[in-house]
Design a protein around this motif. Structure first.
Motif, mmCIF file in Angstrom:
data_model
loop_
_atom_site.group_PDB
_atom_site.id
_atom_site.type_symbol
_atom_site.label_atom_id
_atom_site.label_comp_id
_atom_site.label_asym_id
_atom_site.label_seq_id
_atom_site.Cartn_x
_atom_site.Cartn_y
_atom_site.Cartn_z
ATOM 1 N N ARG A 23 5.960 14.735 -0.082
ATOM 2 C CA ARG A 23 4.551 15.079 -0.568
ATOM 3 C C ARG A 23 4.064 13.926 -1.716
ATOM 4 O O ARG A 23 2.763 14.034 -1.907
ATOM 5 C CB ARG A 23 5.074 16.367 -1.557
ATOM 6 N N SER A 24 4.946 13.374 -2.125
ATOM 7 C CA SER A 24 4.456 12.077 -2.872
ATOM 8 C C SER A 24 5.478 10.765 -2.629
ATOM 9 O O SER A 24 6.457 10.972 -2.593
ATOM 10 C CB SER A 24 4.699 12.564 -4.528
ATOM 11 N N VAL A 34 12.651 -2.925 -0.118
ATOM 12 C CA VAL A 34 11.451 -2.919 -0.826
ATOM 13 C C VAL A 34 10.445 -2.111 -0.372
ATOM 14 O O VAL A 34 9.952 -2.350 0.892
ATOM 15 C CB VAL A 34 10.917 -4.583 -1.121
ATOM 16 N N LEU A 35 9.875 -1.085 -1.287
ATOM 17 C CA LEU A 35 8.669 -0.366 -0.690
ATOM 18 C C LEU A 35 7.414 -1.114 -1.310
ATOM 19 O O LEU A 35 7.152 -1.407 -2.382
ATOM 20 C CB LEU A 35 8.695 0.984 -1.412
ATOM 21 N N VAL A 36 6.469 -1.297 -0.244
ATOM 22 C CA VAL A 36 5.272 -2.017 -0.464
ATOM 23 C C VAL A 36 4.009 -1.269 0.125
ATOM 24 O O VAL A 36 4.322 -0.450 1.087
ATOM 25 C CB VAL A 36 5.058 -3.565 0.215
ATOM 26 N N GLN A 37 2.810 -1.464 -0.361
ATOM 27 C CA GLN A 37 1.731 -1.129 0.143
ATOM 28 C C GLN A 37 0.822 -2.161 0.367
ATOM 29 O O GLN A 37 0.447 -2.826 -0.701
ATOM 30 C CB GLN A 37 1.050 -0.070 -0.946
ATOM 31 N N ARG A 38 0.092 -2.479 1.548
ATOM 32 C CA ARG A 38 -0.653 -3.715 1.594
ATOM 33 C C ARG A 38 -1.806 -3.590 0.852
ATOM 34 O O ARG A 38 -2.543 -2.465 0.694
ATOM 35 C CB ARG A 38 -0.891 -3.515 3.057
ATOM 36 N N VAL A 39 -2.663 -4.624 0.471
ATOM 37 C CA VAL A 39 -3.603 -4.640 -0.213
ATOM 38 C C VAL A 39 -4.876 -4.526 1.044
ATOM 39 O O VAL A 39 -4.723 -5.132 1.895
ATOM 40 C CB VAL A 39 -3.888 -6.017 -0.779
ATOM 41 N N PHE A 41 5.260 3.549 7.473
ATOM 42 C CA PHE A 41 4.962 5.078 7.500
ATOM 43 C C PHE A 41 3.885 5.491 6.774
ATOM 44 O O PHE A 41 3.259 4.794 5.918
ATOM 45 C CB PHE A 41 6.242 5.672 6.971
ATOM 46 N N LYS A 42 3.499 6.622 6.784
ATOM 47 C CA LYS A 42 2.322 7.177 6.155
ATOM 48 C C LYS A 42 2.757 8.610 5.070
ATOM 49 O O LYS A 42 3.618 9.035 5.516
ATOM 50 C CB LYS A 42 1.495 8.037 7.384
ATOM 51 N N VAL A 43 2.149 8.483 3.951
ATOM 52 C CA VAL A 43 2.233 9.698 3.091
ATOM 53 C C VAL A 43 0.666 10.208 3.029
ATOM 54 O O VAL A 43 -0.106 9.506 2.477
ATOM 55 C CB VAL A 43 2.876 9.314 1.818
#
Length: 104
Positions: free
Chosen positions: A6-7, A18-23, A83-85
């Motif tokens: 959910r979050s 390491v959890l990352v989010q692409r710019v 993966f997607k949230v």
């Protein structure tokens, strides 16, 4: 998968992950022309959202992580575990797969 996340805050990386989010790439050029999604290039920069406690060596001691939460990093074009949230995309990488830390 029976239940979806959910979050992203409920996700805690293990060991040396390491959890990352692409710019996201700019949707507009310097001249003001808007680019369609198909023409936007995926960037190799990412923001570190969370890090695991570190891997264990042969004696059971924790190895320190090379990055920390809030760092900007350079990641490989391919690899990791994407993966997607909801609509947002994230990736999990090993600490050793991260190419560089960006100091600004």
């Amino acid at each position: 998968m029976a239940s979806a996340l959910r979050s992203i805050k409920s996700l805690a990386p293990l060991l040396d992950r390491v959890l990352v989010q692409r710019v996201k790439a700019d949707a507009k050029t310097a001249g003001g022309i808007f680019l369609p999604e198909s023409a936007q290039k995926e960037l190799n920069q990412a923001n570190v959202l969370a890090v695991g406690p570190g891997a264990l060596d042969k004696k059971g001691n924790r190895l320190p992580m090379g990055v920390s939460t809030g760092d900007k990093v350079l990641i490989p074009q391919y690899g990791g575990s994407p993966f997607k949230v909801g609509e947002e995309e994230y990736s999990l990488f090993r600490d050793s797969e991260i190419l560089a830390k960006i100091n600004e």
